[in-house]
Design a protein around this motif. Sequence first.
Motif, PDB file in Angstrom:
ATOM      1  N   GLY A 111       5.276   7.326  12.595  1.00  0.00           N
ATOM      2  CA  GLY A 111       6.423   6.499  12.254  1.00  0.00           C
ATOM      3  C   GLY A 111       6.151   5.010  12.289  1.00  0.00           C
ATOM      4  N   GLU A 112       4.910   4.631  12.539  1.00  0.00           N
ATOM      5  CA  GLU A 112       4.559   3.214  12.594  1.00  0.00           C
ATOM      6  C   GLU A 112       3.485   2.908  11.552  1.00  0.00           C
ATOM      7  OE1 GLU A 112       7.349   2.595  15.352  1.00  0.00           O
ATOM      8  OE2 GLU A 112       6.065   1.005  14.528  1.00  0.00           O
ATOM      9  N   GLY A 113       3.268   1.627  11.329  1.00  0.00           N
ATOM     10  CA  GLY A 113       2.189   1.235  10.441  1.00  0.00           C
ATOM     11  C   GLY A 113       0.877   1.113  11.191  1.00  0.00           C
ATOM     12  N   TYR A 148       0.855  -1.184   0.000  1.00  0.00           N
ATOM     13  CA  TYR A 148       0.000   0.000   0.000  1.00  0.00           C
ATOM     14  C   TYR A 148       0.892   1.235   0.000  1.00  0.00           C
ATOM     15  CZ  TYR A 148      -4.102  -2.808   1.321  1.00  0.00           C
ATOM     16  OH  TYR A 148      -5.123  -3.709   1.334  1.00  0.00           O
ATOM     17  N   GLU A 194      -5.451   9.354   1.290  1.00  0.00           N
ATOM     18  CA  GLU A 194      -5.634   8.129   2.050  1.00  0.00           C
ATOM     19  C   GLU A 194      -4.651   7.061   1.592  1.00  0.00           C
ATOM     20  OE1 GLU A 194      -7.669   9.471  -0.101  1.00  0.00           O
ATOM     21  OE2 GLU A 194      -8.629   7.966  -1.371  1.00  0.00           O
ATOM     22  N   ILE A 195      -4.470   6.056   2.411  1.00  0.00           N
ATOM     23  CA  ILE A 195      -3.638   4.903   2.049  1.00  0.00           C
ATOM     24  C   ILE A 195      -4.330   4.163   0.908  1.00  0.00           C
ATOM     25  CG2 ILE A 195      -2.700   2.703   2.854  1.00  0.00           C
ATOM     26  CD1 ILE A 195      -2.686   3.885   5.700  1.00  0.00           C
ATOM     27  N   PHE A 200       3.683   1.023   2.583  1.00  0.00           N
ATOM     28  CA  PHE A 200       3.431   0.034   3.629  1.00  0.00           C
ATOM     29  C   PHE A 200       3.294  -1.354   3.021  1.00  0.00           C
ATOM     30  CE2 PHE A 200       2.883   2.765   7.191  1.00  0.00           C
ATOM     31  CZ  PHE A 200       2.256   3.918   6.742  1.00  0.00           C
ATOM     32  N   LYS A 241      -8.790  -6.608  -0.737  1.00  0.00           N
ATOM     33  CA  LYS A 241      -7.870  -5.478  -0.626  1.00  0.00           C
ATOM     34  C   LYS A 241      -8.617  -4.361   0.091  1.00  0.00           C
ATOM     35  CE  LYS A 241      -8.962  -3.836  -5.279  1.00  0.00           C
ATOM     36  NZ  LYS A 241      -8.497  -3.877  -6.673  1.00  0.00           N
ATOM     37  N   LEU A 242      -7.894  -3.571   0.861  1.00  0.00           N
ATOM     38  CA  LEU A 242      -8.520  -2.577   1.714  1.00  0.00           C
ATOM     39  C   LEU A 242      -8.702  -1.237   1.004  1.00  0.00           C
ATOM     40  CD1 LEU A 242      -6.629  -3.199   5.087  1.00  0.00           C
ATOM     41  CD2 LEU A 242      -8.912  -3.989   4.432  1.00  0.00           C
ATOM     42  N   PHE A 295      -4.186   0.930  -2.063  1.00  0.00           N
ATOM     43  CA  PHE A 295      -3.694  -0.390  -2.450  1.00  0.00           C
ATOM     44  C   PHE A 295      -2.830  -0.303  -3.693  1.00  0.00           C
ATOM     45  CE2 PHE A 295      -3.892  -4.871  -3.327  1.00  0.00           C
ATOM     46  CZ  PHE A 295      -4.075  -4.983  -4.694  1.00  0.00           C
ATOM     47  N   PHE A 310      -9.226   2.497   2.249  1.00  0.00           N
ATOM     48  CA  PHE A 310      -9.063   3.255   3.479  1.00  0.00           C
ATOM     49  C   PHE A 310      -9.796   4.588   3.427  1.00  0.00           C
ATOM     50  CE2 PHE A 310      -5.951   1.349   6.333  1.00  0.00           C
ATOM     51  CZ  PHE A 310      -5.344   0.395   5.539  1.00  0.00           C
ATOM     52  N   GLY A 311     -10.252   5.043   4.597  1.00  0.00           N
ATOM     53  CA  GLY A 311     -10.653   6.427   4.753  1.00  0.00           C
ATOM     54  C   GLY A 311      -9.402   7.266   4.970  1.00  0.00           C
ATOM     55  N   LYS A 312      -9.577   8.594   4.996  1.00  0.00           N
ATOM     56  CA  LYS A 312      -8.415   9.471   5.144  1.00  0.00           C
ATOM     57  C   LYS A 312      -7.883   9.493   6.571  1.00  0.00           C
ATOM     58  CE  LYS A 312      -8.687  12.655   1.305  1.00  0.00           C
ATOM     59  NZ  LYS A 312      -8.697  14.065   0.870  1.00  0.00           N
ATOM     60  N   GLY A 313      -8.686   9.022   7.513  1.00  0.00           N
ATOM     61  CA  GLY A 313      -8.212   8.977   8.885  1.00  0.00           C
ATOM     62  C   GLY A 313      -8.716  10.128   9.735  1.00  0.00           C
ATOM     63  N   GLY A 344      -1.364  13.923   2.259  1.00  0.00           N
ATOM     64  CA  GLY A 344      -2.702  14.480   2.185  1.00  0.00           C
ATOM     65  C   GLY A 344      -3.760  13.544   1.647  1.00  0.00           C
ATOM     66  N   ARG A 364       0.831   5.652   0.880  1.00  0.00           N
ATOM     67  CA  ARG A 364       0.144   6.871   1.275  1.00  0.00           C
ATOM     68  C   ARG A 364       0.963   8.053   0.784  1.00  0.00           C
ATOM     69  NH1 ARG A 364      -3.034   8.065   6.724  1.00  0.00           N
ATOM     70  NH2 ARG A 364      -4.003  10.007   6.069  1.00  0.00           N
ATOM     71  N   GLN A 416     -11.869  14.802  10.237  1.00  0.00           N
ATOM     72  CA  GLN A 416     -10.469  14.545   9.909  1.00  0.00           C
ATOM     73  C   GLN A 416      -9.563  14.884  11.095  1.00  0.00           C
ATOM     74  OE1 GLN A 416      -9.926  16.123   5.914  1.00  0.00           O
ATOM     75  NE2 GLN A 416      -7.866  15.288   5.878  1.00  0.00           N
ATOM     76  N   SER A 454       6.081  -1.037   9.460  1.00  0.00           N
ATOM     77  CA  SER A 454       6.185   0.370   9.858  1.00  0.00           C
ATOM     78  C   SER A 454       6.310   1.316   8.671  1.00  0.00           C
ATOM     79  CB  SER A 454       7.398   0.569  10.772  1.00  0.00           C
ATOM     80  OG  SER A 454       7.206  -0.139  11.969  1.00  0.00           O
TER      81      SER A 454
END
Lengths: 114, 112
Positions: B40-42, A35, A42-43, A91, B99-100, A45, B102-105, A40, A37, B9, A107
């Motif tokens: 810094g992490e997934g 994946y 989203e992540i 990722f 497969k995922l 695929f 994602f939203g923007k978070g 600005g 990102r 957001q 990570s």
Amino acid sequence: EAGVTQFPSHSVIEKGQTVTLRCDPISGHDNLYWYRRVMGKEIKFLLHFVKESKQDESGMPNNRFLAERTGGTYSTLKVQPAELEDSGVYFCASSQYRGDYGYTFGSGTRLTVV
Amino acid sequence: TQLLEQSPQFLSIQEGENLTVYCNSSSVFSSLQWYRQEPGEGPVLLVTVVTGGEVKKLKRLTFQFGDARKDSSLHITAAQPGDTGHYLCAGANRGSNYKLTFGKGTLLTVNP
């Protein structure tokens, strides 16, 4: 158990250069996903391996990106030649089964193309 | 193309307050997964909801999947500074090989 390992954690390269990212999934996990990102956004695929076979590469941006998973263990994602818009965090995720079980993510590798 | 709209957001609240994060889509998902990501992490999986109307609780966090499996929410009760982080919803579909999307978070800050 060891988690999903990615390296390098950071990479800064010049436009036109080549970079190879590596992902070591959890041992025994047949499914491996990449994946990305970008700032600005989203992540999103990129692609999915089942063992050494590419199951779905519909998210790969263009033919400058090449992913491999020789022997069904670790995977590499090569960008050649890199462009500015390739900057982002890449990722890797793995899972033992394909389904609605969730994934273990690494990570990430922060790639900056200057 | 499936899309997941996540809101808000950004959210900054005081310790002890309640909050809800929403994820909405016009598409049906076979599951909705919630992740939390630290700098810094997934992303780290918190929970997966798979049945329409399903409610799952994780201590002070309550996750709900809409009846039509198009939306989900995360509710945190009495937020603590330790809840500070980036929360992501992601949908999976059998038809898309899981497969995922994602939203923007949601970047949550809980102030002491």
